[in-house]
Design an enzyme around this catalytic site. Structure first.
Site, PDB file in Angstrom:
ATOM      1  N   ASN A  94      -0.377  -5.529  -4.338  1.00 39.40           N
ATOM      2  CA  ASN A  94      -0.221  -5.611  -5.781  1.00 39.40           C
ATOM      3  C   ASN A  94       1.228  -5.804  -6.212  1.00 39.40           C
ATOM      4  OD1 ASN A  94      -0.930  -4.694  -8.737  1.00 39.40           O
ATOM      5  ND2 ASN A  94       0.671  -3.287  -8.045  1.00 39.40           N
ATOM      6  N   HIS A  95       2.195  -5.486  -5.317  1.00 37.67           N
ATOM      7  CA  HIS A  95       3.590  -5.465  -5.750  1.00 37.67           C
ATOM      8  C   HIS A  95       4.112  -6.867  -6.085  1.00 37.67           C
ATOM      9  CE1 HIS A  95       3.838  -6.371  -1.466  1.00 37.67           C
ATOM     10  NE2 HIS A  95       5.002  -6.950  -1.709  1.00 37.67           N
ATOM     11  N   TYR A 150       7.717 -16.986 -10.174  1.00 35.27           N
ATOM     12  CA  TYR A 150       6.513 -16.160 -10.153  1.00 35.27           C
ATOM     13  C   TYR A 150       5.296 -17.008  -9.808  1.00 35.27           C
ATOM     14  CZ  TYR A 150       2.876 -12.994 -11.909  1.00 35.27           C
ATOM     15  OH  TYR A 150       1.763 -12.204 -12.029  1.00 35.27           O
ATOM     16  N   SER A 152       5.213 -19.780  -8.304  1.00 40.36           N
ATOM     17  CA  SER A 152       5.255 -20.277  -6.926  1.00 40.36           C
ATOM     18  C   SER A 152       4.786 -19.200  -5.951  1.00 40.36           C
ATOM     19  CB  SER A 152       6.644 -20.803  -6.561  1.00 40.36           C
ATOM     20  OG  SER A 152       7.548 -19.745  -6.477  1.00 40.36           O
ATOM     21  N   GLY A 183      -5.465 -12.407 -16.033  1.00 39.41           N
ATOM     22  CA  GLY A 183      -4.753 -13.014 -17.160  1.00 39.41           C
ATOM     23  C   GLY A 183      -3.603 -12.098 -17.563  1.00 39.41           C
ATOM     24  N   ASP A 186      -1.516  -5.755 -20.200  1.00 40.15           N
ATOM     25  CA  ASP A 186      -0.564  -5.078 -21.091  1.00 40.15           C
ATOM     26  C   ASP A 186       0.339  -4.042 -20.422  1.00 40.15           C
ATOM     27  OD1 ASP A 186      -2.266  -3.014 -20.554  1.00 40.15           O
ATOM     28  OD2 ASP A 186      -2.820  -2.610 -22.637  1.00 40.15           O
TER      29      ASP A 186
HETATM   30  N1  LIG Z   1       0.910  -7.752 -16.074  1.00 40.60           N
HETATM   31  C1  LIG Z   1       0.399  -8.968 -16.095  1.00 40.60           C
HETATM   32  O1  LIG Z   1       0.335  -9.617 -17.139  1.00 40.60           O
HETATM   33  C2  LIG Z   1      -0.155  -9.574 -14.853  1.00 40.60           C
HETATM   34  C3  LIG Z   1      -0.923 -10.734 -14.969  1.00 40.60           C
HETATM   35  C4  LIG Z   1      -1.452 -11.306 -13.815  1.00 40.60           C
HETATM   36  C5  LIG Z   1      -1.190 -10.739 -12.578  1.00 40.60           C
HETATM   37  N2  LIG Z   1      -0.420  -9.616 -12.482  1.00 40.60           N
HETATM   38  C6  LIG Z   1      -0.148  -9.077 -11.158  1.00 40.60           C
HETATM   39  O2  LIG Z   1      -0.484  -7.715 -11.089  1.00 40.60           O
HETATM   40  C7  LIG Z   1       0.383  -7.061 -10.176  1.00 40.60           C
HETATM   41  C8  LIG Z   1       1.018  -5.869 -10.847  1.00 40.60           C
HETATM   42  O3  LIG Z   1       1.677  -6.311 -12.023  1.00 40.60           O
HETATM   43  P1  LIG Z   1       2.236  -5.267 -13.096  1.00 40.60           P
HETATM   44  O4  LIG Z   1       2.240  -5.941 -14.399  1.00 40.60           O
HETATM   45  O5  LIG Z   1       1.521  -3.969 -12.938  1.00 40.60           O
HETATM   46  O6  LIG Z   1       3.744  -5.130 -12.604  1.00 40.60           O
HETATM   47  P2  LIG Z   1       4.805  -3.958 -12.873  1.00 40.60           P
HETATM   48  O7  LIG Z   1       4.294  -3.030 -13.909  1.00 40.60           O
HETATM   49  O8  LIG Z   1       6.099  -4.638 -13.077  1.00 40.60           O
HETATM   50  O9  LIG Z   1       4.800  -3.204 -11.464  1.00 40.60           O
HETATM   51  C9  LIG Z   1       5.242  -3.912 -10.329  1.00 40.60           C
HETATM   52  C10 LIG Z   1       5.216  -3.010  -9.133  1.00 40.60           C
HETATM   53  O10 LIG Z   1       5.772  -3.743  -8.021  1.00 40.60           O
HETATM   54  C11 LIG Z   1       6.789  -2.978  -7.439  1.00 40.60           C
HETATM   55  N3  LIG Z   1       7.845  -3.799  -6.864  1.00 40.60           N
HETATM   56  C12 LIG Z   1       8.651  -4.695  -7.472  1.00 40.60           C
HETATM   57  N4  LIG Z   1       9.525  -5.233  -6.607  1.00 40.60           N
HETATM   58  C13 LIG Z   1       9.268  -4.665  -5.405  1.00 40.60           C
HETATM   59  C14 LIG Z   1       9.824  -4.787  -4.116  1.00 40.60           C
HETATM   60  N5  LIG Z   1      10.822  -5.636  -3.865  1.00 40.60           N
HETATM   61  N6  LIG Z   1       9.306  -4.032  -3.133  1.00 40.60           N
HETATM   62  C15 LIG Z   1       8.279  -3.175  -3.369  1.00 40.60           C
HETATM   63  N7  LIG Z   1       7.705  -3.017  -4.581  1.00 40.60           N
HETATM   64  C16 LIG Z   1       8.199  -3.742  -5.570  1.00 40.60           C
HETATM   65  C17 LIG Z   1       7.325  -2.119  -8.545  1.00 40.60           C
HETATM   66  O11 LIG Z   1       7.928  -0.995  -7.983  1.00 40.60           O
HETATM   67  P3  LIG Z   1       9.392  -0.506  -8.486  1.00 40.60           P
HETATM   68  O12 LIG Z   1       9.208  -0.093  -9.891  1.00 40.60           O
HETATM   69  O13 LIG Z   1       9.734   0.578  -7.536  1.00 40.60           O
HETATM   70  O14 LIG Z   1      10.280  -1.723  -8.353  1.00 40.60           O
HETATM   71  C18 LIG Z   1       6.066  -1.769  -9.315  1.00 40.60           C
HETATM   72  O15 LIG Z   1       5.409  -0.678  -8.754  1.00 40.60           O
HETATM   73  C19 LIG Z   1       1.409  -8.101  -9.738  1.00 40.60           C
HETATM   74  O16 LIG Z   1       1.027  -8.655  -8.517  1.00 40.60           O
HETATM   75  C20 LIG Z   1       1.323  -9.121 -10.845  1.00 40.60           C
HETATM   76  O17 LIG Z   1       1.722 -10.382 -10.413  1.00 40.60           O
HETATM   77  C21 LIG Z   1       0.100  -9.024 -13.597  1.00 40.60           C
END
Ligand SMILES: NC(=O)c1ccc[n+]([C@@H]2O[C@H](COP(=O)([O-])OP(=O)(O)OC[C@H]3O[C@@H](n4cnc5c(N)ncnc54)[C@H](OP(=O)(O)O)[C@@H]3O)[C@@H](O)[C@H]2O)c1
Ligand SMILES: *[C@@H]1O[C@H](CO)[C@@H](O)[C@H](O)[C@H]1NC(C)=O
Ligand SMILES: *[C@@H]1O[C@H](CO)[C@@H](O)[C@H](O)[C@H]1NC(C)=O
Length: 255
Positions: A94-95, A150, A152, A183, A186
């Site tokens: 998920n990260h 992102y 990519s 999608g 939030d």
């Molecule tokens: N939110 C959206 O709109 C959305 C839409 C589609 C897909 N997604 C996908 O859903 C997933 C989670 O998204 P989110 O919105 O929940 O993101 P988020 O709130 O920004 O959380 C990202 C997580 O990834 C960790 N992370 C970041 N860089 C890292 C690294 N170098 N090594 C290890 N961990 C790392 C962060 O940990 P730290 O805080 O410790 O850095 C955090 O726990 C992602 O894969 C994202 O692409 C999100």
């Protein structure tokens, strides 16, 4: 023309309902005692995925801080999880790395490292006949402005894990691989990034997390949340100029 559009929409709707109906049903009991490793669980969707797994009876939550972009940390995380849990049933990737919401600034160091965890965990998942879940995005199926690095990584994820899905099926592997297409969700970080730049609606992280958990538990190859991301994935190539027009007009940008 209007009747045609209605017919098209109705048939896409029917396809969607058929897909939903034929999907396996989720048994919350199936997570009891399961050993789950979630990456990026400090906040956002990952945090909620971890909470959901625990509330459904998965084994204890352990936290380890790691930087997935380093060479050695993915190995450390997998070894830590295997030591502490004595095996692995679900791996939820998920990260994300740093992903600014802006015009591309030349950052290319972003793509390589997500596959490492999967490679390192596959033997343990084979032992348990477990599930690998990849959290991806509509931006991994359809490019959009401001998210070049992102997008990519997400295209790379979809390509890599799509290929692996075929290989696992051909090997008749007992490991399931699910790709989740989300999608806009939030989470604080996502909302902060798109603030004032788009009117695209955001959907709740708790629902996104539930869909991620269900994907692994029911071993579905693909899951879409919210539901219309499926429709967009299907119809986006039918009229590229309409798709392009809508994408470019979903964002406010003054050159
Ligand atoms: N939110 C959206 O709109 C959305 C839409 C589609 C897909 N997604 C996908 O859903 C997933 C989670 O998204 P989110 O919105 O929940 O993101 P988020 O709130 O920004 O959380 C990202 C997580 O990834 C960790 N992370 C970041 N860089 C890292 C690294 N170098 N090594 C290890 N961990 C790392 C962060 O940990 P730290 O805080 O410790 O850095 C955090 O726990 C992602 O894969 C994202 O692409 C999100
Ligand atoms: C899954 O398949 C692997 C490789 O064929 C095998 O070693 C393992 O015992 C199987 N696991 C289960 C739980 O059946
Ligand atoms: C739509 O945009 C994509 C990406 O920029 C481009 O490859 C494609 O040719 C465009 N199609 C039309 C019809 O404008």
């Amino acid at each position: 023309m209007r009747t045609f559009t209605k017919l098209v929409l109705a048939s896409v709707g029917l396809v969607f309902i058929a897909v939903k109906w034929s999907a396996p049903t989720f048994d919350p009991e199936s997570l009891k005692g399961v050993r789950v490793l979630v990456t990026g669980a400090s906040t956002g969707i990952g945090e909620q995925v971890a909470e959901k797994c625990l509330s459904l009876g998965a084994q204890k939550a352990l936290y380890i801080s790691a930087d997935m972009s380093s060479d050695s940390d993915p190995d450390l995380v997998v070894s830590f999880a295997l030591d502490q849990l004595g095996g692995l049933d679900h791996l939820i990737l998920n990260h994300i790395g740093p992903s600014p919401f802006s015009m591309w600034d030349g950052d290319v160091a972003h793509i390589r490292w997500i596959m490492k965890m999967a490679w390192r965990s596959l033997p343990a998942l084979e032992q348990s006949g477990g599930s690998l879940v990849v959290v991806s995005s509509l931006l991994g199926k359809m490019p959009s402005p401001f998210v070049a690095p992102y997008s990519s990584t997400k295209f790379a994820l979809n390509g890599f894990f799509g290929s692996l899905q075929h290989e696992l099926a051909m090997k008749k592997s007992n490991v399931s691989l699910s790709i989740c297409t989300l999608g806009l969700i939030d989470t604080d970080n996502a909302m902060e990034k798109v603030k004032g730049k788009t009117e695209v609606p955001a959907y709740p992280a708790s629902e996104a997390a539930l869909n991620v958990v269900i994907a692994g538990a029911t071993r579905q190859p693909e899951v879409f949340y919210p539901w219309f991301t499926y429709i967009i994935s299907v119809v986006k190539d039918w009229c590229p100029c309409i798709t392009n027009y809508s994408i470019r007009n979903s964002y406010s940008y003054e050159p």
